[in-house]
Design an enzyme around this catalytic site. Structure first.
Site, PDB file in Angstrom:
ATOM      1  N   CYS A   1       5.331  34.799  21.752  1.00 21.04           N
ATOM      2  CA  CYS A   1       5.012  35.815  20.747  1.00 21.04           C
ATOM      3  C   CYS A   1       4.030  36.835  21.316  1.00 21.04           C
ATOM      4  O   CYS A   1       2.965  36.463  21.818  1.00 21.04           O
ATOM      5  CB  CYS A   1       4.419  35.145  19.507  1.00 21.04           C
ATOM      6  SG  CYS A   1       4.223  36.288  18.126  1.00 21.04           S
TER       7      CYS A   1
ATOM      8  N   CYS B   1      12.556  36.566  16.601  1.00 19.69           N
ATOM      9  CA  CYS B   1      13.281  35.534  17.348  1.00 19.69           C
ATOM     10  C   CYS B   1      13.539  36.037  18.758  1.00 19.69           C
ATOM     11  O   CYS B   1      13.012  37.069  19.166  1.00 19.69           O
ATOM     12  CB  CYS B   1      14.564  35.103  16.635  1.00 19.69           C
ATOM     13  SG  CYS B   1      15.852  36.335  16.566  1.00 19.69           S
TER      14      CYS B   1
ATOM     15  N   CYS C   1      12.253  30.948  15.912  1.00 16.35           N
ATOM     16  CA  CYS C   1      12.781  30.101  16.987  1.00 16.35           C
ATOM     17  C   CYS C   1      11.637  29.730  17.920  1.00 16.35           C
ATOM     18  O   CYS C   1      10.624  30.422  17.987  1.00 16.35           O
ATOM     19  CB  CYS C   1      13.924  30.791  17.738  1.00 16.35           C
ATOM     20  SG  CYS C   1      13.416  32.095  18.874  1.00 16.35           S
TER      21      CYS C   1
END
Length: 140
Positions: free
Chosen positions: A86, A7, A79
């Protein structure tokens, strides 16, 4: 199966997911959590997880780099910000997005107390329901 829950700040949702995975699925999962950045452990997340019998107070807020050389099978972004930002991981783990609402954001206008904790409990329970489906829900 090695799974990373990712997250934004590794303070709440990913920490709860790691805690649930260790508590419920330690026989089949090796769970980790990390954040795009570190925000420290959220005390309300620790409180509601403790209420459910899961102690996450020994976990700490970290980034993927802090994990060291771990060959992950899956990265689960919890999230939208983590999903959109990422990082690339060695070994090319499969990246899956399963978003959960952000309790700190939802409750920032509330004073500490029962009303705030109810939001954390709801998200905690949603994360538990998801973790209960692992690893079967990940296989294509």
């Amino acid at each position: 199966m090695k799974i990373l829950f990712l997250c934004t700040g590794n303070s709440c949702r990913s920490q709860m997911a790691e805690g649930w995975a260790r508590h419920l699925k330690a026989d089949v999962l090796e769970p980790y959590s990390a954040g795009i950045e570190t925000h420290g452990m959220n005390p309300h997340a620790m409180t509601v997880m403790s209420e459910a019998g899961v102690d996450i107070s020994g976990q700490n807020s970290k980034t993927p780099t802090d994990l060291g050389p771990v060959e992950l099978d899956y990265v689960i972004t919890v999230c939208g910000h983590a999903d959109e930002n990422c990082p690339v991981f060695p070994g090319k783990p499969r990246v899956v997005h399963v978003g959960f609402e952000d309790p700190p954001r939802l409750t920032k206008h509330l004073p500490d107390g029962e009303e705030k904790l109810q939001v954390y409990r709801r998200v905690r329970d949603e994360i538990r329901k998801f973790v209960e489906t692992l690893p079967e829900s990940l296989t294509p």
